[in-house]
Design an enzyme around this catalytic site. Sequence first.
Site, PDB file in Angstrom:
ATOM      1  N   GLY A  11      27.021  67.853   0.454  1.00 29.01           N
ATOM      2  CA  GLY A  11      26.789  69.288   0.264  1.00 29.01           C
ATOM      3  C   GLY A  11      26.052  69.869   1.466  1.00 29.01           C
ATOM      4  O   GLY A  11      25.768  69.164   2.438  1.00 29.01           O
ATOM      5  N   ASP A  12      25.792  71.168   1.403  1.00 27.39           N
ATOM      6  CA  ASP A  12      25.066  71.851   2.481  1.00 27.39           C
ATOM      7  C   ASP A  12      25.731  71.698   3.842  1.00 27.39           C
ATOM      8  O   ASP A  12      25.067  71.507   4.853  1.00 27.39           O
ATOM      9  CB  ASP A  12      23.610  71.351   2.564  1.00 27.39           C
ATOM     10  CG  ASP A  12      22.905  71.536   1.248  1.00 27.39           C
ATOM     11  OD1 ASP A  12      23.056  72.615   0.665  1.00 27.39           O
ATOM     12  OD2 ASP A  12      22.232  70.597   0.802  1.00 27.39           O
ATOM     13  N   GLY A  14      27.780  73.992   5.034  1.00 28.40           N
ATOM     14  CA  GLY A  14      28.164  75.301   5.550  1.00 28.40           C
ATOM     15  C   GLY A  14      29.499  75.775   4.977  1.00 28.40           C
ATOM     16  O   GLY A  14      30.215  76.535   5.615  1.00 28.40           O
ATOM     17  N   LYS A  15      29.800  75.332   3.755  1.00 26.31           N
ATOM     18  CA  LYS A  15      31.042  75.785   3.099  1.00 26.31           C
ATOM     19  C   LYS A  15      31.061  77.293   2.940  1.00 26.31           C
ATOM     20  O   LYS A  15      32.090  77.931   3.063  1.00 26.31           O
ATOM     21  CB  LYS A  15      31.137  75.233   1.658  1.00 26.31           C
ATOM     22  CG  LYS A  15      31.560  73.829   1.526  1.00 26.31           C
ATOM     23  CD  LYS A  15      31.809  73.472   0.070  1.00 26.31           C
ATOM     24  CE  LYS A  15      30.593  73.520  -0.837  1.00 26.31           C
ATOM     25  NZ  LYS A  15      29.498  72.602  -0.521  1.00 26.31           N
ATOM     26  N   GLY A  39      23.771  76.655  -3.326  1.00 23.70           N
ATOM     27  CA  GLY A  39      23.219  77.817  -2.645  1.00 23.70           C
ATOM     28  C   GLY A  39      23.982  78.028  -1.360  1.00 23.70           C
ATOM     29  O   GLY A  39      24.078  77.120  -0.545  1.00 23.70           O
ATOM     30  N   HIS A  40      24.559  79.192  -1.211  1.00 26.70           N
ATOM     31  CA  HIS A  40      25.287  79.489   0.024  1.00 26.70           C
ATOM     32  C   HIS A  40      24.597  80.642   0.737  1.00 26.70           C
ATOM     33  O   HIS A  40      24.411  81.704   0.153  1.00 26.70           O
ATOM     34  CB  HIS A  40      26.741  79.867  -0.290  1.00 26.70           C
ATOM     35  CG  HIS A  40      27.518  78.752  -0.896  1.00 26.70           C
ATOM     36  ND1 HIS A  40      28.457  78.916  -1.870  1.00 26.70           N
ATOM     37  CD2 HIS A  40      27.470  77.419  -0.649  1.00 26.70           C
ATOM     38  CE1 HIS A  40      28.965  77.741  -2.198  1.00 26.70           C
ATOM     39  NE2 HIS A  40      28.381  76.811  -1.482  1.00 26.70           N
ATOM     40  N   ASP A 299      26.828  73.861  17.461  1.00 24.16           N
ATOM     41  CA  ASP A 299      25.798  74.445  18.334  1.00 24.16           C
ATOM     42  C   ASP A 299      24.489  73.670  18.259  1.00 24.16           C
ATOM     43  O   ASP A 299      23.692  73.694  19.202  1.00 24.16           O
ATOM     44  CB  ASP A 299      25.554  75.914  17.951  1.00 24.16           C
ATOM     45  CG  ASP A 299      25.227  76.065  16.477  1.00 24.16           C
ATOM     46  OD1 ASP A 299      25.955  75.472  15.648  1.00 24.16           O
ATOM     47  OD2 ASP A 299      24.247  76.755  16.148  1.00 24.16           O
ATOM     48  N   GLY A 367      27.789  78.210  15.608  1.00 25.97           N
ATOM     49  CA  GLY A 367      26.738  79.179  15.332  1.00 25.97           C
ATOM     50  C   GLY A 367      26.910  79.643  13.904  1.00 25.97           C
ATOM     51  O   GLY A 367      27.957  79.417  13.292  1.00 25.97           O
TER      52      GLY A 367
HETATM   53  P1  IMP Z   1      21.691  68.498  -9.828  1.00 24.92           P
HETATM   54  O1  IMP Z   1      23.049  68.951  -9.388  1.00 24.92           O
HETATM   55  O2  IMP Z   1      20.671  69.585  -9.862  1.00 24.92           O
HETATM   56  O3  IMP Z   1      21.770  67.717 -11.109  1.00 24.92           O
HETATM   57  O4  IMP Z   1      21.178  67.455  -8.730  1.00 24.92           O
HETATM   58  C1  IMP Z   1      21.780  66.172  -8.527  1.00 24.92           C
HETATM   59  C2  IMP Z   1      21.776  65.800  -7.060  1.00 24.92           C
HETATM   60  O5  IMP Z   1      22.676  66.650  -6.342  1.00 24.92           O
HETATM   61  C3  IMP Z   1      20.421  65.950  -6.355  1.00 24.92           C
HETATM   62  O6  IMP Z   1      20.316  64.954  -5.364  1.00 24.92           O
HETATM   63  C4  IMP Z   1      20.514  67.321  -5.702  1.00 24.92           C
HETATM   64  O7  IMP Z   1      19.666  67.438  -4.588  1.00 24.92           O
HETATM   65  C5  IMP Z   1      21.982  67.329  -5.293  1.00 24.92           C
HETATM   66  N1  IMP Z   1      22.527  68.697  -5.202  1.00 24.92           N
HETATM   67  C6  IMP Z   1      22.842  69.511  -6.218  1.00 24.92           C
HETATM   68  N2  IMP Z   1      23.344  70.680  -5.752  1.00 24.92           N
HETATM   69  C7  IMP Z   1      23.360  70.578  -4.419  1.00 24.92           C
HETATM   70  C8  IMP Z   1      23.796  71.448  -3.375  1.00 24.92           C
HETATM   71  O8  IMP Z   1      24.295  72.554  -3.577  1.00 24.92           O
HETATM   72  N3  IMP Z   1      23.648  70.980  -2.112  1.00 24.92           N
HETATM   73  C9  IMP Z   1      23.157  69.749  -1.863  1.00 24.92           C
HETATM   74  N4  IMP Z   1      22.739  68.906  -2.787  1.00 24.92           N
HETATM   75  C10 IMP Z   1      22.836  69.303  -4.067  1.00 24.92           C
HETATM   76 MG    MG Z   2      23.905  74.390  -0.162  1.00 26.38          MG
END
Ligand code: IMP
Ligand code: MG
Length: 376
Positions: A11-12, A14-15, A39-40, A299, A367
């Site tokens: 995750g995270d 930059g989707k 969170g985006h 970048d 960027g």
């Molecule tokens: P949960 O989804 O809140 O149950 O968290 C389970 C795991 O997924 C944890 O390690 C969180 O940090 C990770 N996680 C949940 N949502 C995201 C996200 O949007 N980005 C990155 N990691 C996430």
């Molecule tokens: Mg995220």
Amino acid sequence: MKRVIIGSAFGDCGKGIWSFRWSQNSDYIIRTSAGNNCGHTIYSDEKKFVYHYVPSADFRSTQVKAVLGSGMVIHPENLLAEIELLEKDFPGCAKQIIIDPYVFLVTSEHIERDKQKNQHLGTTGKGIGPAFTDKIGRCSKRLIDVWEDVDYLKTVGQLRHLGVTFKAAYELLPVLQSPSCKVLFEGAQGVFLDPDVGTYPYVTSAPCTLTSLGTSGYIGLISQLSQVVGICKSYTTRVGTGPFWTELSGELAEKLQKDGKELGATTGRLRRVGWLDLPALKYSCQMSGITHLAMTKLDILNGWDSFQVCVDYQKPIHGIKDFDNNTPVYQTFPGWKNAQDKEENLMKFLKFVEQDVGRKLIAFSYGPGERDVVYL
Ligand code: IMP
Ligand code: MG
């Protein structure tokens, strides 16, 4: 064109910015999984937009409809608060938002239970695990089951008053199935957080692969997909607990955290960082249905003499557990400091990734802004 966006790692990646960009040319953008654990953060025209539940649509385009699919779990009051905030950035955008009434609920009790019981997994504390546990345990409720109850009537009324509509996948499908309808599916998190093919038990509770189309009722569109795009970063990050095979520590890690602004959008936690892991990327493409790649944050490697990429593991990989107790084999790549290096070293690096992983790289970003994208 019908396209899916998937996070290729933890995750995270930059989707969000890709959803935002591609939503401008879509009729529908559909979130198929998870809740406000996502969170985006989007930067566009010097403005910052934050999305959690709502798919990252660019609501300045009035043609696009943003759908919250039934594979999601939502806390209606929190969703209302998010839409009210989005209305400040994009007045009238609620009229473009459609909620599937078969979506499952997150209750305050789920949130409490998550905070009490799931700390050891490093969850986001948004009630996601308990909500999906109760869904599978057949003791949960869907929005449609409760929306006339006193507890929910007011919130649902406020959502309707803002202009939000409610439509099930079954009702939307005939429109979506039209070959001319442009649909963008926005996946959540990343393949290694998927409960089936990820680093179980250090995963989230909902599918992060193409599977989520099914849990939202859109599996019938699968034969019409032109691209399943895996978004990967030029390095790797992870928030929360769990294996991270190419993790870095010390000065290098701090530099990546600082330059890459690696703070979680949902929890504000500092993200763990490490090198790009190509065998892991290969695994995630194979196991999730990714057909194409787009790479972000090139970048951040700007100005480096060299950087490393994991290209192999000492012991063979037959399944996900083989990444544990194994040793990554790194290759050093020359960095880029000027336009010519960029032309040569950056492009060579991208070609290497493409050939090694066996998926075409369609674009990369250099960027955070919308204009910092190069299509290949
Ligand atoms: P949960 O989804 O809140 O149950 O968290 C389970 C795991 O997924 C944890 O390690 C969180 O940090 C990770 N996680 C949940 N949502 C995201 C996200 O949007 N980005 C990155 N990691 C996430
Ligand atoms: Mg995220």
